[in-house]
Design a protein around this motif. Structure first.
Motif, PDB file in Angstrom:
ATOM      1  N   CYS A 125     -29.721   6.055 -11.186  1.00 50.72           N
ATOM      2  CA  CYS A 125     -29.759   6.980 -10.040  1.00 50.72           C
ATOM      3  C   CYS A 125     -29.951   8.411 -10.554  1.00 50.72           C
ATOM      4  O   CYS A 125     -29.219   8.842 -11.444  1.00 50.72           O
ATOM      5  CB  CYS A 125     -28.458   6.880  -9.238  1.00 50.72           C
ATOM      6  SG  CYS A 125     -28.592   7.732  -7.669  1.00 50.72           S
ATOM      7  N   TYR A 131     -28.689  14.639  -6.477  1.00 48.26           N
ATOM      8  CA  TYR A 131     -27.797  14.254  -5.368  1.00 48.26           C
ATOM      9  C   TYR A 131     -26.348  14.696  -5.633  1.00 48.26           C
ATOM     10  O   TYR A 131     -26.040  15.863  -5.626  1.00 48.26           O
ATOM     11  CB  TYR A 131     -27.866  12.734  -5.151  1.00 48.26           C
ATOM     12  CG  TYR A 131     -29.226  12.194  -4.773  1.00 48.26           C
ATOM     13  CD1 TYR A 131     -29.937  12.711  -3.694  1.00 48.26           C
ATOM     14  CD2 TYR A 131     -29.799  11.135  -5.480  1.00 48.26           C
ATOM     15  CE1 TYR A 131     -31.181  12.190  -3.339  1.00 48.26           C
ATOM     16  CE2 TYR A 131     -31.033  10.610  -5.133  1.00 48.26           C
ATOM     17  CZ  TYR A 131     -31.725  11.141  -4.048  1.00 48.26           C
ATOM     18  OH  TYR A 131     -32.940  10.627  -3.694  1.00 48.26           O
ATOM     19  N   CYS A 132     -25.451  13.718  -5.904  1.00 46.67           N
ATOM     20  CA  CYS A 132     -24.013  14.019  -5.964  1.00 46.67           C
ATOM     21  C   CYS A 132     -23.648  15.031  -7.049  1.00 46.67           C
ATOM     22  O   CYS A 132     -22.833  15.929  -6.823  1.00 46.67           O
ATOM     23  CB  CYS A 132     -23.211  12.726  -6.152  1.00 46.67           C
ATOM     24  SG  CYS A 132     -23.679  11.774  -7.611  1.00 46.67           S
ATOM     25  N   ARG A 150     -22.094   8.720 -11.434  1.00 44.15           N
ATOM     26  CA  ARG A 150     -23.006   7.599 -11.718  1.00 44.15           C
ATOM     27  C   ARG A 150     -22.451   6.747 -12.867  1.00 44.15           C
ATOM     28  O   ARG A 150     -22.433   5.514 -12.790  1.00 44.15           O
ATOM     29  CB  ARG A 150     -24.392   8.144 -12.086  1.00 44.15           C
ATOM     30  CG  ARG A 150     -25.393   7.055 -12.443  1.00 44.15           C
ATOM     31  CD  ARG A 150     -26.733   7.636 -12.828  1.00 44.15           C
ATOM     32  NE  ARG A 150     -26.664   8.530 -13.961  1.00 44.15           N
ATOM     33  CZ  ARG A 150     -26.522   8.144 -15.226  1.00 44.15           C
ATOM     34  NH1 ARG A 150     -26.438   6.865 -15.525  1.00 44.15           N
ATOM     35  NH2 ARG A 150     -26.457   9.023 -16.200  1.00 44.15           N
ATOM     36  N   VAL A 189     -31.855   4.793  -4.510  1.00 41.39           N
ATOM     37  CA  VAL A 189     -30.789   5.031  -3.525  1.00 41.39           C
ATOM     38  C   VAL A 189     -31.375   5.491  -2.184  1.00 41.39           C
ATOM     39  O   VAL A 189     -30.838   5.135  -1.125  1.00 41.39           O
ATOM     40  CB  VAL A 189     -29.727   6.012  -4.088  1.00 41.39           C
ATOM     41  CG1 VAL A 189     -30.266   7.417  -4.266  1.00 41.39           C
ATOM     42  CG2 VAL A 189     -28.486   6.032  -3.215  1.00 41.39           C
ATOM     43  N   VAL A 203     -21.889   7.329  -0.482  1.00 42.13           N
ATOM     44  CA  VAL A 203     -20.790   6.647  -1.189  1.00 42.13           C
ATOM     45  C   VAL A 203     -19.528   7.502  -1.007  1.00 42.13           C
ATOM     46  O   VAL A 203     -19.568   8.710  -1.267  1.00 42.13           O
ATOM     47  CB  VAL A 203     -21.131   6.512  -2.698  1.00 42.13           C
ATOM     48  CG1 VAL A 203     -19.897   6.117  -3.500  1.00 42.13           C
ATOM     49  CG2 VAL A 203     -22.241   5.505  -2.921  1.00 42.13           C
ATOM     50  N   CYS A 215     -25.144  12.318  -1.239  1.00 42.79           N
ATOM     51  CA  CYS A 215     -25.615  10.980  -1.645  1.00 42.79           C
ATOM     52  C   CYS A 215     -26.341  10.330  -0.453  1.00 42.79           C
ATOM     53  O   CYS A 215     -25.785  10.277   0.646  1.00 42.79           O
ATOM     54  CB  CYS A 215     -24.420  10.126  -2.060  1.00 42.79           C
ATOM     55  SG  CYS A 215     -24.821   8.377  -2.204  1.00 42.79           S
ATOM     56  N   ASN A 248     -23.392   0.800  -1.215  1.00 40.04           N
ATOM     57  CA  ASN A 248     -24.710   0.745  -1.858  1.00 40.04           C
ATOM     58  C   ASN A 248     -24.912  -0.632  -2.504  1.00 40.04           C
ATOM     59  O   ASN A 248     -24.375  -0.909  -3.567  1.00 40.04           O
ATOM     60  CB  ASN A 248     -24.804   1.848  -2.929  1.00 40.04           C
ATOM     61  CG  ASN A 248     -26.174   1.872  -3.592  1.00 40.04           C
ATOM     62  OD1 ASN A 248     -27.012   1.004  -3.364  1.00 40.04           O
ATOM     63  ND2 ASN A 248     -26.397   2.875  -4.423  1.00 40.04           N
ATOM     64  N   ILE A 296     -17.073   9.025  -2.392  1.00 48.17           N
ATOM     65  CA  ILE A 296     -16.723   9.261  -3.796  1.00 48.17           C
ATOM     66  C   ILE A 296     -15.224   9.570  -3.996  1.00 48.17           C
ATOM     67  O   ILE A 296     -14.596   8.965  -4.881  1.00 48.17           O
ATOM     68  CB  ILE A 296     -17.639  10.359  -4.392  1.00 48.17           C
ATOM     69  CG1 ILE A 296     -19.073   9.807  -4.419  1.00 48.17           C
ATOM     70  CG2 ILE A 296     -17.204  10.752  -5.812  1.00 48.17           C
ATOM     71  CD1 ILE A 296     -20.151  10.839  -4.692  1.00 48.17           C
ATOM     72  N   HIS A 308     -19.718   4.620 -11.680  1.00 49.80           N
ATOM     73  CA  HIS A 308     -20.231   3.412 -10.988  1.00 49.80           C
ATOM     74  C   HIS A 308     -20.532   2.342 -12.025  1.00 49.80           C
ATOM     75  O   HIS A 308     -20.201   1.174 -11.871  1.00 49.80           O
ATOM     76  CB  HIS A 308     -21.573   3.686 -10.287  1.00 49.80           C
ATOM     77  CG  HIS A 308     -21.513   4.616  -9.132  1.00 49.80           C
ATOM     78  ND1 HIS A 308     -20.389   4.859  -8.416  1.00 49.80           N
ATOM     79  CD2 HIS A 308     -22.490   5.348  -8.544  1.00 49.80           C
ATOM     80  CE1 HIS A 308     -20.677   5.712  -7.438  1.00 49.80           C
ATOM     81  NE2 HIS A 308     -21.943   6.022  -7.506  1.00 49.80           N
TER      82      HIS A 308
HETATM   83  S1  SF4 Z   1     -24.882   8.294  -8.427  1.00 47.05           S
HETATM   84 FE1  SF4 Z   1     -26.419   7.964  -6.795  1.00 47.05          FE
HETATM   85  S2  SF4 Z   1     -25.535   6.294  -5.527  1.00 47.05           S
HETATM   86 FE2  SF4 Z   1     -23.863   7.132  -6.781  1.00 47.05          FE
HETATM   87  S3  SF4 Z   1     -22.873   8.662  -5.477  1.00 47.05           S
HETATM   88 FE3  SF4 Z   1     -24.405   9.726  -6.763  1.00 47.05          FE
HETATM   89  S4  SF4 Z   1     -26.249   9.780  -5.476  1.00 47.05           S
HETATM   90 FE4  SF4 Z   1     -24.905   8.233  -4.579  1.00 47.05          FE
END
Ligand code: SF4
Ligand code: FAD
Length: 418
Positions: free
Chosen positions: A68, A73-74, A90, A396, A33, A29, A58, A35, A93
């Motif tokens: 996102c 990414y994650c 995501r 991000v 974050v 990320c 963030n 996680i 979140h």
């Molecule tokens: S959804 Fe986006 S901001 Fe959230 S942890 Fe994954 S990469 Fe990072």
């Protein structure tokens, strides 16, 4: 817009997480974050604590919870990806930021120094938040009448509800940030003279042209088209045949908005093939579901115009040639031209930054402004970030630049005071 997880769905997702000790998701990320800790708070029935934690990592977390591109990414790094599917971080979140209602932080400007931020998009917002959290008084200069940049003005209307961005901005209520809205920043030299440091994040807003005859005046700018729909004054395309030229995520937002605007048929023309298309799968699938057709391996070479109106686009077939570059290069195939009927042609082939010549930023030949790891430009006390400095082109990533610059500015100012 995706559906919000149910409490049961969020609970199940949180308990699927393996709590990996090395957290590859966090490493992947851009803002890192934390996680596993975020999910541990959710499991421990502490949704407010979970929201505080992600918001502190963030500042655009409500926005990112919706848009996102986690697949790059994650979610890509999650060890469960090839087993039973990645943890839907995501969506967690989004669940937390829409249901937990953690109290907003309290703020004090404990330092005498003022720092300027030019551009109130994601990069500028993140930088301003972090500087305020570090105790600085911040002046944000934003030429629009509201902060948010592209996220507020240019995303496809069906894909993003702007109240998510407003929630991120509400979390800054009471922060020592003076929002100079509707005020384009003037001279960078003067801004630097009036502040201890500045962060420069104006994004890239100069349309790249197709370079075909009659383009100006007849071809619509994709960014302007998206913005008009966001502003509630969008062009009605009911029953029209629309051709969009592009191939990235922006062009997909344009096609989705054209469908939303009532177009009878929408064709996206892309000069490379499906494997080269730099788009997020989610957006591509959505476009396919909404009936958008894609003409790969083609580029426009002329407009067919009758009585001042577009009737079609003449396209030329391309083929890909490996010239040792990062991506294969499209090459024209003369003799393989074809015409697509069109009443509206929309250009979405990218944008470039306006170059500020007021201070020497050593632009060089690149389309992005060169900066160091700590987001320093060539000019003393001037930092930069967001789309201006990178082609990553995500909220991000822009937020990560803003946070990094704020910490580097703090380091510079505290070192100077010693
Ligand atoms: S959804 Fe986006 S901001 Fe959230 S942890 Fe994954 S990469 Fe990072
Ligand atoms: C159509 C579209 C769809 C996208 N979809 C996604 C998505 O789904 N997910 C994702 O993560 N990212 C997405 N992106 C990318 C993302 O929006 C950008 O990467 C991000 O907004 C960049 O932030 P920024 O702060 O660098 O620039 P911007 O968002 O461009 O903000 C820059 C701000 O600076 C202001 N400004 C410019 N010049 C001046 C000046 N002289 N004085 C004062 N203010 C100035 C501008 O008005 C603007 O508000 C999308 C982009 C587009 C175009």
């Amino acid at each position: 817009m995706t559906d919000l997880l149910t409490p049961h769905g969020a609970h199940r997702e949180a308990w699927r997480c393996l709590q990996c000790w090395d957290a590859p998701c966090t490493a992947a990320c851009p803002v890192h974050v934390p996680i596993p800790e975020f999910i541990a708070r959710l499991r421990g029935a502490d949704p407010q604590g979970a929201e505080e934690l992600v918001r502190s990592a963030n500042p655009l977390i409500s926005t990112c919870g919706e848009i996102c591109p986690d697949e790059q990414y994650c979610a890509r790094a999650c060890v469960l990806r090839g087993v039973e599917g990645p943890i839907r971080v995501r969506e967690l979140h989004r669940f937390v930021t829409e249901t937990a209602h953690a109290p907003w932080p309290t703020w004090t400007a404990s330092r005498s120094k003022r720092v300027a931020v030019v551009g109130g998009g994601p990069a500028g917002i993140a930088c301003a938040r972090e500087l305020a959290a570090l105790g600085y008084a911040v002046d944000v200069y934003e030429r629009d009448t509201a902060a948010g940049g592209i996220v507020r003005h240019n995303l496809a209307v069906d894909r993003f509800a702007v109240d998510r961005l407003d929630r991120d901005l509400s979390a800054l209520h009471g922060a020592p940030i003076a929002w100079h809205l509707g005020q384009a920043a003037g001279s960078l030299r003067e801004i630097l003279a009036a502040h201890a440091a500045a962060f420069y994040a104006p994004g890239t807003h100069e349309d790249i042209l197709l370079g075909i005859p009659d383009e100006e005046g007849l071809v619509t700018s994709g960014m302007a088209f998206l913005r008009e729909w966001r502003d509630g004054i969008g062009k009605d395309l009911t029953g029209k045949e629309v051709v969009v030229i592009g191939g990235g995520n922006v062009s997909l937002d344009v096609t989705l908005t054209a469908v939303h605007a009532g177009a009878a048929r929408v064709v996206l023309v892309y000069r490379r093939g499906p494997r080269e298309m730099p788009v997020w799968r989610r957006e591509l699938e959505e476009a396919a579901t909404r009936g958008v057709a894609i003409e790969y391996y083609a580029r426009p070479i002329a407009l067919l115009v009758e009585a001042g109106r577009i009737r079609g686009v003449q396209c030329r077939r391309t083929r890909l040639v490996d010239q040792g570059a990062r991506r294969p290069v499209p090459e024209d195939m003369p003799g393989f031209d074809f015409v697509l009927p069109a009443e509206e042609v929309i250009r979405a082939v990218g944008s470039s930054p306006a170059r500020d010549e007021d201070v020497d930023l050593r632009w060089g030949s690149k389309a992005t402004l060169p900066v160091s790891e700590r987001m320093e430009t060539a000019a003393p006390s001037l930092f930069a970030g967001g789309d201006l400095v990178s082609r990553e082109g995500t909220v991000v990533a822009a937020a990560s630049h803003g946070l990094r610059a704020a910490r580097a500015i703090h380091h510079m100012l505290t070192e100077a005071a010693r």
